[in-house]
Design an enzyme around this catalytic site. Structure first.
Site, PDB file in Angstrom:
ATOM      1  N   ARG A  19       0.816  -1.217   0.000  1.00 23.42           N
ATOM      2  CA  ARG A  19       0.000   0.000   0.000  1.00 23.42           C
ATOM      3  C   ARG A  19       0.849   1.266   0.000  1.00 23.42           C
ATOM      4  O   ARG A  19       1.857   1.352   0.694  1.00 23.42           O
ATOM      5  CB  ARG A  19      -0.902   0.006   1.252  1.00 23.42           C
ATOM      6  CG  ARG A  19      -2.135  -0.817   1.066  1.00 23.42           C
ATOM      7  CD  ARG A  19      -2.883  -1.009   2.340  1.00 23.42           C
ATOM      8  NE  ARG A  19      -3.120   0.225   3.086  1.00 23.42           N
ATOM      9  CZ  ARG A  19      -3.888   0.285   4.161  1.00 23.42           C
ATOM     10  NH1 ARG A  19      -4.487  -0.800   4.596  1.00 23.42           N
ATOM     11  NH2 ARG A  19      -4.066   1.419   4.801  1.00 23.42           N
TER      12      ARG A  19
ATOM     13  N   ARG B 260      -0.351   8.308  10.619  1.00 23.37           N
ATOM     14  CA  ARG B 260      -1.593   7.546  10.858  1.00 23.37           C
ATOM     15  C   ARG B 260      -1.674   7.098  12.317  1.00 23.37           C
ATOM     16  O   ARG B 260      -2.740   7.091  12.915  1.00 23.37           O
ATOM     17  CB  ARG B 260      -1.655   6.339   9.925  1.00 23.37           C
ATOM     18  CG  ARG B 260      -2.053   6.741   8.504  1.00 23.37           C
ATOM     19  CD  ARG B 260      -1.640   5.715   7.493  1.00 23.37           C
ATOM     20  NE  ARG B 260      -2.319   4.450   7.618  1.00 23.37           N
ATOM     21  CZ  ARG B 260      -1.844   3.304   7.154  1.00 23.37           C
ATOM     22  NH1 ARG B 260      -0.677   3.259   6.528  1.00 23.37           N
ATOM     23  NH2 ARG B 260      -2.524   2.192   7.295  1.00 23.37           N
TER      24      ARG B 260
END
Ligand code: AMP
Length: 331
Positions: free
Chosen positions: A160, A171
């Site tokens: 990803r 994140r």
């Protein structure tokens, strides 16, 4: 069964959701997957979400809420679903509660998978997902036999774009700030189960299974008949109450009516207490959110003044250089 999985990115929610999907025959609803599909299909929503996702930030609540509403109304979610990566903040959790209350389908359990942040980084940097069957591998801890190929279906493996150190770090910070408060939110509702997310996939599965088993048995447990504390007067084994009705002790109709009359009062009081606690909690939350907004705007102000000061220093330096040059010429 309606389940919510919360946990930091890389905590194994996706892997465990797949196991739960098979066990209960209900779909996994991952907002991350739905968003990635929209990005791949280059829909207007996908184009809007891509930059936010690449930056490791949260996609606006209304977009995510719209996707969830549409997804859980599909026929395959009628018997339940596993929400993976949603809700991600308190606003989403409250919106979800409202939505499910109107549908009369409340959440049964929230599973929070806890993993150390250092381990999360290692898991995500090496994460590989099969584009065909969704199987997960890790180039450090669970490598596929052939680098770019899925062991299960032969599909291509994909890393990803948001699984790089800088975005992961952001994140994780977003998780700490926005998603971790959900733990207290669901704990207050009494349906939170904390799962140690370290160990093998099978070990974690076992912990989840036993949490869900515990949930079912606590659901069918009888409430104590009286409020008085139970005193242990001897070492005799405890009497276990069962749900089987003892016909010899049937309560006369009059008494039954009396006790039925008490229940609504007790229920009403409990409801009022809950509503008051919720109102207090919302107020605290609002004031914290306001405080946060103030701090953010103060920070912006500080950054602006800093920029101005830097510009002024640069201007002064240029001026000084000019003056020095002129002075040198005059000499
Ligand atoms: P995930 O696959 O769950 O790690 O999600 C990948 C990215 O999608 C996140 O970093 C967010 O940018 C976005 N995302 C996924 N779920 C949500 C959500 N519930 N709310 C907002 N953004 C989300």
């Amino acid at each position: 069964m309606r389940l919510v999985l919360i946990g930091a990115p890389g905590s194994g929610k996706g892997t465990q959701a797949k196991f739960l999907t098979e066990k209960y025959n209900i779909p996994q609803v991952s907002t991350g997957d739905l968003l990635r599909a929209a990005v791949a299909a280059q829909t207007p929503l996908g184009r809007q979400a891509k930059a936010v996702m690449d930056a490791g930030q949260l996609v606006p609540n209304d977009i995510v809420m719209g996707m969830i509403r549409e997804r859980i109304m599909r026929p395959d979610a009628e018997n339940g679903f596993i929400l993976d990566g949603f809700p991600r903040n308190l606003e989403q959790a409250e919106a979800l509660d409202k939505l499910l209350a109107t549908l009369g389908r409340p959440i049964d359990a929230v599973l929070q998978i806890d993993v150390d942040f250092d381990l999360l980084m290692q898991r995500m940097v090496g994460r590989l997902t099969c584009l065909s069957c969704g199987a997960l591998f890790n180039s450090f801890t669970n490598p596929p036999a052939i680098d770019t190929q899925c062991d299960l279906c032969g599909g291509s493996l994909h890393h990803r774009s948001d699984d790089n150190e800088e975005t992961i770090d952001r994140r994780l910070r977003v998780y700490e700030m926005h998603t971790q408060p959900l733990s207290a939110y669901y704990n207050n509702r009494g349906n939170l189960h904390k799962i140690d997310g370290q160990g093998t996939v099978e070990e974690i599965m076992k912990r989840i299974k036993s949490a869900l088993r515990g949930m079912r048995s606590s659901r069918i447990k009888l409430q104590p008949l009286a409020q008085a504390p139970v005193k242990k007067t001897s070492s005799k084994p405890e009497v276990i109450r069962t749900q089987v009705e003892d016909k010899s002790k049937v309560v006369p109709k009059q008494k039954k009516r009396e006790s039925a009359a008490i229940n609504p009062v007790v229920k009403k009081r409990a409801k009022t207490r809950n509503a008051a606690a919720q109102a207090k909690y919302r107020e605290q939350l609002k004031s914290l959110q306001n405080e946060l907004k103030n701090v953010q705007s103060e920070l912006k102000e500080v950054a602006r003044s800093e920029k101005q000061a830097v510009r002024q220093v640069e201007k002064n330096q240029a001026e000084l250089e000019k003056l020095t040059e002129r002075a040198a010429k005059l000499k």
